[in-house]
Design a protein around this motif. Structure first.
Motif, PDB file in Angstrom:
ATOM      1  N   LEU A   1       1.856  -5.480  13.351  1.00  0.00           N
ATOM      2  CA  LEU A   1       1.983  -4.727  12.110  1.00  0.00           C
ATOM      3  C   LEU A   1       3.057  -5.355  11.228  1.00  0.00           C
ATOM      4  O   LEU A   1       4.191  -5.539  11.655  1.00  0.00           O
ATOM      5  CB  LEU A   1       2.347  -3.270  12.422  1.00  0.00           C
ATOM      6  CG  LEU A   1       2.539  -2.360  11.206  1.00  0.00           C
ATOM      7  CD1 LEU A   1       1.231  -2.199  10.449  1.00  0.00           C
ATOM      8  CD2 LEU A   1       3.106  -1.006  11.630  1.00  0.00           C
ATOM      9  N   ILE A   2       2.681  -5.675  10.010  1.00  0.00           N
ATOM     10  CA  ILE A   2       3.627  -6.252   9.054  1.00  0.00           C
ATOM     11  C   ILE A   2       4.136  -5.183   8.094  1.00  0.00           C
ATOM     12  O   ILE A   2       5.341  -5.107   7.806  1.00  0.00           O
ATOM     13  CB  ILE A   2       2.954  -7.395   8.255  1.00  0.00           C
ATOM     14  CG1 ILE A   2       2.418  -8.472   9.208  1.00  0.00           C
ATOM     15  CG2 ILE A   2       3.933  -7.997   7.248  1.00  0.00           C
ATOM     16  CD1 ILE A   2       3.467  -9.153  10.043  1.00  0.00           C
ATOM     17  N   LYS A   3       3.214  -4.321   7.621  1.00  0.00           N
ATOM     18  CA  LYS A   3       3.608  -3.295   6.655  1.00  0.00           C
ATOM     19  C   LYS A   3       2.557  -2.193   6.649  1.00  0.00           C
ATOM     20  O   LYS A   3       1.355  -2.462   6.770  1.00  0.00           O
ATOM     21  CB  LYS A   3       3.714  -3.912   5.253  1.00  0.00           C
ATOM     22  CG  LYS A   3       4.225  -2.972   4.172  1.00  0.00           C
ATOM     23  CD  LYS A   3       5.728  -2.824   4.215  1.00  0.00           C
ATOM     24  CE  LYS A   3       6.262  -2.031   3.044  1.00  0.00           C
ATOM     25  NZ  LYS A   3       7.725  -1.984   2.993  1.00  0.00           N
ATOM     26  N   ARG A   4       3.034  -0.944   6.505  1.00  0.00           N
ATOM     27  CA  ARG A   4       2.133   0.191   6.328  1.00  0.00           C
ATOM     28  C   ARG A   4       2.733   1.112   5.280  1.00  0.00           C
ATOM     29  O   ARG A   4       3.894   1.512   5.402  1.00  0.00           O
ATOM     30  CB  ARG A   4       1.921   0.951   7.635  1.00  0.00           C
ATOM     31  CG  ARG A   4       1.018   2.194   7.460  1.00  0.00           C
ATOM     32  CD  ARG A   4       0.850   2.976   8.744  1.00  0.00           C
ATOM     33  NE  ARG A   4      -0.008   2.279   9.688  1.00  0.00           N
ATOM     34  CZ  ARG A   4       0.307   2.012  10.944  1.00  0.00           C
ATOM     35  NH1 ARG A   4       1.505   2.362  11.411  1.00  0.00           N
ATOM     36  NH2 ARG A   4      -0.534   1.379  11.738  1.00  0.00           N
ATOM     37  N   VAL A   5       1.965   1.408   4.236  1.00  0.00           N
ATOM     38  CA  VAL A   5       2.433   2.316   3.195  1.00  0.00           C
ATOM     39  C   VAL A   5       1.352   3.349   2.919  1.00  0.00           C
ATOM     40  O   VAL A   5       0.154   3.063   3.032  1.00  0.00           O
ATOM     41  CB  VAL A   5       2.786   1.573   1.889  1.00  0.00           C
ATOM     42  CG1 VAL A   5       3.970   0.641   2.094  1.00  0.00           C
ATOM     43  CG2 VAL A   5       1.582   0.805   1.363  1.00  0.00           C
ATOM     44  N   THR A   6       1.777   4.543   2.572  1.00  0.00           N
ATOM     45  CA  THR A   6       0.846   5.624   2.254  1.00  0.00           C
ATOM     46  C   THR A   6       1.224   6.213   0.898  1.00  0.00           C
ATOM     47  O   THR A   6       2.407   6.397   0.594  1.00  0.00           O
ATOM     48  CB  THR A   6       0.891   6.711   3.335  1.00  0.00           C
ATOM     49  OG1 THR A   6       0.526   6.139   4.599  1.00  0.00           O
ATOM     50  CG2 THR A   6      -0.081   7.849   3.013  1.00  0.00           C
ATOM     51  N   GLY A   7       0.215   6.525   0.108  1.00  0.00           N
ATOM     52  CA  GLY A   7       0.442   7.089  -1.219  1.00  0.00           C
ATOM     53  C   GLY A   7      -0.845   7.111  -2.009  1.00  0.00           C
ATOM     54  O   GLY A   7      -1.935   6.886  -1.466  1.00  0.00           O
ATOM     55  N   THR A   8      -0.752   7.370  -3.278  1.00  0.00           N
ATOM     56  CA  THR A   8      -1.939   7.338  -4.127  1.00  0.00           C
ATOM     57  C   THR A   8      -2.392   5.892  -4.322  1.00  0.00           C
ATOM     58  O   THR A   8      -1.587   4.957  -4.161  1.00  0.00           O
ATOM     59  CB  THR A   8      -1.643   7.955  -5.503  1.00  0.00           C
ATOM     60  OG1 THR A   8      -0.678   7.139  -6.173  1.00  0.00           O
ATOM     61  CG2 THR A   8      -1.107   9.376  -5.365  1.00  0.00           C
ATOM     62  N   PRO A   9      -3.669   5.690  -4.652  1.00  0.00           N
ATOM     63  CA  PRO A   9      -4.121   4.315  -4.921  1.00  0.00           C
ATOM     64  C   PRO A   9      -3.267   3.626  -5.986  1.00  0.00           C
ATOM     65  O   PRO A   9      -3.005   2.419  -5.890  1.00  0.00           O
ATOM     66  CB  PRO A   9      -5.564   4.512  -5.374  1.00  0.00           C
ATOM     67  CG  PRO A   9      -6.009   5.753  -4.691  1.00  0.00           C
ATOM     68  CD  PRO A   9      -4.804   6.647  -4.680  1.00  0.00           C
ATOM     69  N   LYS A  10      -2.833   4.368  -6.994  1.00  0.00           N
ATOM     70  CA  LYS A  10      -2.025   3.779  -8.060  1.00  0.00           C
ATOM     71  C   LYS A  10      -0.676   3.311  -7.537  1.00  0.00           C
ATOM     72  O   LYS A  10      -0.212   2.212  -7.866  1.00  0.00           O
ATOM     73  CB  LYS A  10      -1.846   4.793  -9.187  1.00  0.00           C
ATOM     74  CG  LYS A  10      -1.082   4.254 -10.381  1.00  0.00           C
ATOM     75  CD  LYS A  10      -0.988   5.284 -11.496  1.00  0.00           C
ATOM     76  CE  LYS A  10      -0.229   4.720 -12.695  1.00  0.00           C
ATOM     77  NZ  LYS A  10      -0.133   5.718 -13.802  1.00  0.00           N
ATOM     78  N   LYS A  11      -0.028   4.150  -6.696  1.00  0.00           N
ATOM     79  CA  LYS A  11       1.304   3.804  -6.199  1.00  0.00           C
ATOM     80  C   LYS A  11       1.275   2.720  -5.127  1.00  0.00           C
ATOM     81  O   LYS A  11       2.291   2.066  -4.870  1.00  0.00           O
ATOM     82  CB  LYS A  11       1.991   5.059  -5.661  1.00  0.00           C
ATOM     83  CG  LYS A  11       2.398   6.040  -6.755  1.00  0.00           C
ATOM     84  CD  LYS A  11       3.200   7.203  -6.186  1.00  0.00           C
ATOM     85  CE  LYS A  11       3.658   8.136  -7.310  1.00  0.00           C
ATOM     86  NZ  LYS A  11       4.440   9.287  -6.798  1.00  0.00           N
ATOM     87  N   THR A  12       0.122   2.535  -4.498  1.00  0.00           N
ATOM     88  CA  THR A  12       0.010   1.485  -3.468  1.00  0.00           C
ATOM     89  C   THR A  12      -0.702   0.243  -4.011  1.00  0.00           C
ATOM     90  O   THR A  12      -1.182  -0.576  -3.243  1.00  0.00           O
ATOM     91  CB  THR A  12      -0.754   2.025  -2.241  1.00  0.00           C
ATOM     92  OG1 THR A  12      -2.034   2.521  -2.663  1.00  0.00           O
ATOM     93  CG2 THR A  12       0.033   3.140  -1.561  1.00  0.00           C
ATOM     94  N   THR A  13      -0.749   0.129  -5.334  1.00  0.00           N
ATOM     95  CA  THR A  13      -1.366  -1.066  -5.929  1.00  0.00           C
ATOM     96  C   THR A  13      -0.622  -2.328  -5.510  1.00  0.00           C
ATOM     97  O   THR A  13      -1.228  -3.348  -5.161  1.00  0.00           O
ATOM     98  CB  THR A  13      -1.372  -0.941  -7.461  1.00  0.00           C
ATOM     99  OG1 THR A  13      -2.196   0.148  -7.838  1.00  0.00           O
ATOM    100  CG2 THR A  13      -1.898  -2.219  -8.108  1.00  0.00           C
TER     101      THR A  13
END
Length: 682
Positions: free
Chosen positions: A578-590
């Motif tokens: 695992l390098i990175k995992r982020v959760t949020g709205t599609p806009k914020k995880t652009t």
């Protein structure tokens, strides 16, 4: 003859002079050509290249025929090696029109006859798609699943017909020594030839057309009997193929008709021979056109007049002052949204009338001048905006692509100025065998009038003029002889060279130090936004995974969501870690920044954790956008960009600048000294 062609020669000389002005002082600062050297630096480098070339030409005139022939074969061999290296190292993924052509061709080669809506809108690309599909069908039948590098090789072979044609013309013009050496050097050092050799679209097909036709007509006139008919047929096929693949090449046919009529009037061709050639060319063109239409129908293509853009839409687009007559998506959309063929024509005609009226006579002249600038200002002919994604490219190029582009653009721009100036000399100081030269000049005038005066304009549309500019430039400079060098002149020339090198180095270093690079584009998938935007729906609880390979290190991902709301998890893994995992709205995880990873495979996953489906921009592709491997069924390919953010660096380095400028200066000074020693030896 002299008085008949004088206005043409002055018109072409004026075009070339205008091209030199815009190329030096008003280069087009859009797309990839971001970093232009100052005009003074470009002029000094161009002067250095010109003087080095004239010195080489001076010595080449004195070589023995055996030495000269060996040098020609050696340079020819180097050109083949360089072209093979580029063809096998750089493989274009296909962008915009080139993507639609390749995508459809793969489907056709596999027997699937459903055409994309794109070809109902742009029927002008159907013929080339059928041609590429034919090559792919043969390749696939032989088990060659990714034949893209092989098609690059075939493209270079076709482009090099322009090299052979140029040599035929130079021999006909009695400029074999040193003209042949000059043409080989100019050809082998012309960056656009390599760029378009790996660009899978119609441009490479028409690149050598003008010089090919001119050389074939010279041969037709020299031959008799069945050989004349054979070469005539070849000229008809080449010209007919060019016109059915790219309709603007009709200007070449018109130029040939006019020149042959002049030739008959001047008793250089018989009226009977002119009539036979013209009738034959028209018959072949009709057969080509009818044959391609029939082939399209057999392969499932059906025209739709209510969907296709009318020819007047390009004229309307060419009159839009916002982008100086270039492709304009807003204009395209406005015409496309009209429901019927009649409504589309009416919309385009209204746009034309409105814009002409609004600009007035003065405004129209200014607009045409700006279109002229777009057409002639870049000596790379848009080489570096052809593609933004590669199936394969060397790591050293990806890592330092902006620096490479800067130096290559500087080289091509200066090289371009040298041959434009020589072309002016050629058309104003004509030598023997003028009709074939006048054909090239007339075709140049015709293509310029077509795109600057009537049609949409881009720098790549001027590409067929590149071999013409090289040919005319070489012919012009062959009439220039250097003065005998005395010791005083040698000292003056050496001093001027040193001063020029210092000025160029200073200006280039200043530009380099003011241009700070903080981000490198690593890889991307950008198809899916042009003409027919597409999206991929990710249902609730569903995961969409993208497997990609980065040629160099990376640390930033950019996605292209169509949805702004919802809840998604974006996961990045490498080698199972695992390098990175982020959760949020599609806009914020652009945009997702992650720790720097090494070059290699990355796995990107988008999981929908929200209460409703989310959509991301994608394209339905018949081939893998990373490897080029064909699919038996169209697969979705998400849009993304991968970057490497790094410490600030300059456009180039002190070592690079001083080394390259120093090499040019030393070679020039060495040639001065060699000329001086040669003069005193006499």
């Amino acid at each position: 003859m002299k008085y008949l062609m004088r206005p043409l020669n002055w018109a072409v000389a004026t075009i070339f002079a205008g091209a030199m002005i815009v190329a030096t002082f008003f280069p087009v600062q859009i797309f990839a050509d971001k970093d232009w050297a100052p005009p003074l630096a470009m002029l000094l480098v161009a002067a250095g290249l010109l003087l080095s070339y004239l010195n080489l030409q001076h010595f080449a005139r004195r070589w023995s025929p055996t030495t000269y022939r060996r040098v020609l074969w050696g340079i020819g061999g180097l050109i083949v090696i360089a072209q093979l290296a580029v063809a096998l190292s750089f493989v274009d993924a296909g962008r915009a029109d080139a993507f639609f052509v390749r995508n459809q061709a793969i489907a056709l080669a596999q027997g699937l006859l459903n055409w994309s809506q794109y070809f109902k809108i742009y029927p002008n690309n159907v013929n080339f798609t059928l041609l590429e599909a034919g090559f792919l069908k043969v390749a696939f039948s032989l088990g060659w699943q990714t034949p893209w590098a092989g098609l690059n090789v075939l493209r270079f072979i076709w482009i090099d017909t322009g090299l052979l044609a140029g040599l035929v013309l130079l021999k006909h013009w009695r400029n074999w020594q040193p003209g042949a050496l000059s043409y080989l050097l100019a050809w082998g050092l012309s960056v656009p030839l390599y760029a378009y050799g790996v660009f899978a679209y119609t441009d490479a097909l028409v690149l050598p057309l003008m010089v090919d036709v001119a050389a074939l007509l010279v041969i037709v006139r020299q031959k008799t009997g069945w050989q004349r008919w054979l070469w005539s047929m070849l000229s008809w096929l080449v010209l007919g193929l060019g016109i059915v693949m790219k309709s603007n090449m009709i200007v070449v046919w018109v130029a040939v008709v006019l020149i042959l009529c002049v030739a008959a009037w001047q008793h250089q061709w018989s009226w009977r021979l002119v009539g036979q050639w013209l009738i034959g060319s028209m018959v072949v063109l009709v057969l080509f056109s009818g044959g391609m239409n029939r082939l399209a129908k057999v392969n499932g293509y059906q025209k739709d007049a209510n969907t296709a853009l009318p020819v007047t839409s390009w004229m309307a687009m060419s009159l839009n002052p916002k982008l100086d007559g270039q492709y304009n998506h807003a204009d395209f959309t406005k015409v496309r949204l009209a429901k019927t063929a009649a409504a589309k024509k009416q919309t385009a005609q209204t746009m034309i009338k409105t814009r002409v009226t609004k600009m007035g006579a003065r405004g129209l002249v200014v607009h045409l001048a700006r279109k002229f600038r777009v057409f002639f200002a870049t000596g790379d002919f848009d080489s570096f905006k052809l593609t933004t994604q590669w199936l394969q490219a060397p790591r050293w190029y990806i890592r330092h692509q902006r620096s490479w582009q800067f130096w290559l653009v500087l080289w091509t721009q200066c090289w371009y100025l040298v041959w434009l100036l020589g072309g002016i000399v050629a058309v104003l100081r004509r030598r023997q065998a003028a009709l074939s030269l006048e054909l090239l000049a007339l075709a140049t005038l015709g293509l310029t009038m077509f795109h600057v005066g009537l049609w949409e304009v881009e720098a790549r549309y001027a590409l067929p003029l590149l071999p013409v500019v090289l040919m005319l430039g070489i012919q012009g400079w062959s009439t220039v002889w250097l003065p005998v060098l005395t010791k005083k002149r040698l000292a003056l020339a050496s001093g001027v060279t040193v001063v020029g090198a210092v000025i160029v180095s200073g200006q280039l270093l200043n530009l380099s130090n003011q241009t700070h690079l903080k981000q490198t584009s690593v890889t991307r998938q950008g198809n899916g936004s042009y003409v027919l935007p597409d999206t991929l729906k990710i249902a609730v609880g569903q995961t969409q995974t993208v497997h990609l390979t980065t040629p160099i290190a990376s640390n930033e991902l950019e996605l292209h969501p169509a949805s702004k709301t919802g809840r998604v998890t974006v996961t990045i893994r490498q080698a199972g870690h695992l390098i990175k995992r982020v959760t949020g709205t599609p806009k914020k995880t652009t945009t997702v920044n992650y720790r720097q990873t090494k070059a290699g495979a990355l796995t990107i996953s988008i999981t929908n954790r929200g209460p409703r489906a989310v959509t991301y921009h994608d394209v339905k592709s018949w081939y893998n956008q990373q490897t080029g491997q064909r699919f038996t069924k169209a697969q979705p390919a998400l849009q993304y960009k991968i970057f490497l953010n790094h410490k600030r660096s300059n456009l180039s380095t002190l070592t690079t600048v001083t080394t390259l400028v120093g090499l040019l200066s030393l070679s020039l000074m060495a040639s001065w000294w060699a000329l001086w020693r040669h003069s005193i030896a006499k």
